[in-house]
Design an enzyme around this catalytic site. Structure first.
Site, PDB file in Angstrom:
ATOM      1  CE  LYS A  71       0.351   8.048   9.882  1.00  0.00           C
ATOM      2  NZ  LYS A  71      -0.960   7.556   9.434  1.00  0.00           N
ATOM      3  CB  CYS A  85       3.313   4.728   6.555  1.00  0.00           C
ATOM      4  SG  CYS A  85       1.675   4.048   6.717  1.00  0.00           S
TER       5      CYS A  85
END
Ligand code: UDX
Ligand code: ADP
Length: 447
Positions: free
Chosen positions: A279, A276
């Site tokens: 990104k 996460c």
């Protein structure tokens, strides 16, 4: 709308644990988790010790719910058709080619789900984006649904997942908050209410926040960016500590005691990993650039740049210790997962650090208590872009810590409990990327 059947598309780190907890807390609802990957579904239906996702507490929840009101299958069309509510929990990696490559999220899988939902829906559906997505993705999903199916009414909600791997079950049981974004129309508000009613089965009402779709989508990116920013902040200071002789752990403790700052997410490390943080920040950077907010984009981009710098800096520490030459040196890489208590290696610091060591001549013995050998091999082959060298025995993936005994140095990448008090010969050197080991021949981040 009364929800009796839920379908979740994507049986990964988000879909699997989230649906298992909803199934546990809502025995009156049938939940079908579907995935295109047959092997993964077989594993979800297989032996409880070999589930595709390793999470503390997950197997206990699965044992109670599986084949009671939680089902795993590849039967996507039938389960879409019978559900009133559909969660999209597929992967959204960073794009590797085309417009926005290296920055924007690849929405191929989300769009494929939307097309499937449009194709197989014969009755009205509430469609929920659960995957981490760029702001305004709901709009795109809606566009695909409406243009491919004109007979059914679709309500799109954003319900971002805030669980952290390794504590996913605990996080799902006791969420700090649940966020639901929906349209400000009568049907949009009704859809929100249906989802609130599900969470109300175990989350206090005050913790369930409702907002518009875009605020909800952006909140997820912003939360992760703020958390990652704290890690890059302390990691940037760890470099200064090393130069000046200050101790980064004590510095972090001193800073964190100010209640306005707080102590969490201030632990210096070899760098954050996981699917996460990087990104989402790159997504945020892309979004800011799109709107011409270049200064804002640069501010957030720096969080990722410091993270890359930290991984490289740590690897360089090892190389410098051996006077710039790792040829003939055997190094044990301890931990491949991006953090403890998960079998997920996505964006793990181990991938970059060991690539640098290897490409500087070291031979490696890699050990992780939970990440499968197959995953490590795939990471190396796909991300280092090497194939043949694996055969040269310069990279050895071992099943037990004891098998790393004959190495010249030990590099701790993951804060697994079992690495905290490892018994290593005093003559050997430890490079501790997590500041967890008390061995005296140790080189740590920020010390
Ligand atoms: C994160 C968010 O915490 C979660 O809310 C969101 O839903 C998904 O992304 P996750 O990536 O699973 O969760 O794990 P997290 O605990 O946030 O750790 C991320 C990385 O940061 C790990 O590599 C961890 O080791 C590292 N980290 C964390 C530090 O280096 N220092 C810290 O102080 C905290
Ligand atoms: P996350 O961490 O977001 O849960 P994972 O990669 O662990 O990501 O899981 C996502 C899952 O979604 C994978 O198991 C993948 O096979 C599945 N998937 C991706 N696209 C589709 C699709 N169009 N239909 C069904 N399953 C899909």
């Amino acid at each position: 709308m009364k929800i009796k059947n839920i379908c979740c598309i994507g049986a990964g780190y988000v879909g699997g644990p989230t649906m298992s907890v909803i199934a546990l807390k809502c025995p009156h609802i049938n939940i079908n988790v579907v995935d295109a990957n047959q092997d993964k579904i077989n594993a979800w239906n297989g032996h409880i010790d070999n589930l595709p996702v390793f999470e503390p507490g997950l197997s206990e929840v699965i044992e109670k719910t599986r084949n009671r009101n939680l089902f795993f299958s590849t039967n996507i069309n039938e389960n879409i058709e019978k559900a009133e509510m559909i969660f999209i929990a597929v992967n959204t990696p960073t794009k590797t080619e085309g417009k926005g490559a290296g920055m924007a999220a690849d929405l191929t899988y989300v769009e494929a789900c939307a097309r499937d939902i449009a194709k197989y829906s014969k009755s009205d559906k509430i469609v929920i984006e659960k995957s981490t997505l760029p702001v305004r993705t709901a709009e795109k999903i809606k566009e695909i649904l409406i243009s491919n199916n004109k007979t059914v009414n679709f309500e799109i909600l954003s319900n971002p997942e805030f669980l952290a791997e390794g504590t996913a079950i605990e996080d799902l049981f006791k969420s700090d908050r649940v966020l639901i974004g929906g349209d400000d129309t009568e049907s949009g508000q009704k859809a929100i209410e249906s989802l609130v009613n599900i969470y109300k089965n175990w989350i206090e009402k005050e913790k369930i926040l409702t907002t518009d779709v875009w605020t909800s989508e952006l909140s997820k990116l912003a939360s992760n960016a703020m958390l990652a920013q704290r890690i890059s902040s302390i990691n940037s200071l760890s470099a200064l500590c090393e130069k000046t002789g200050a101790n980064v752990d004590e510095l972090s403790h001193a800073i964190g005691m100010d209640h306005r700052i707080g102590s969490k997410f201030l632990k210096a490390s070899v760098g954050f990993g996981g699917s996460c943080f990087q990104k989402d920040i790159l997504n945020l950077v892309y979004l800011c650039k799109f709107y011409g907010l270049n200064e804002v984009a640069e501010f957030w981009h720096q969080v990722v740049k410091i993270n890359n710098y930290q991984k490289e800096r740590f690897a360089q520490k090892v190389i410098d210790h051996f006077d710039g030459n790792l040829t003939g040196k055997k190094i044990a890489v301890l931990g491949w997962a991006f953090k403890a208590n998960t079998n997920d290696s996505r964006e793990s610091a181990a991938i970059k650090v060991s690539e640098i060591l290897y490409k500087n001549g070291a031979s490696l013995s890699i050990y992780d208590p939970k990440v499968q050998k197959r995953t490590i091999v795939n990471d190396i082959q796909n991300l280092w872009k090497i194939k043949n060298s694996m055969k040269e025995k310069k990279i050895n993936i071992v099943e037990k810590f004891a098998a790393t005994n004959d190495c010249d140095a030990f590099v701790i990448i993951t804060e697994w409990e079992e690495f905290k008090n490892i018994d290593i010969d005093d003559a050997k050197i430890i490079f501790d990327g997590r500041n967890i080991n008390e061995n005296k021949n140790k080189f740590s981040i920020g010390k």
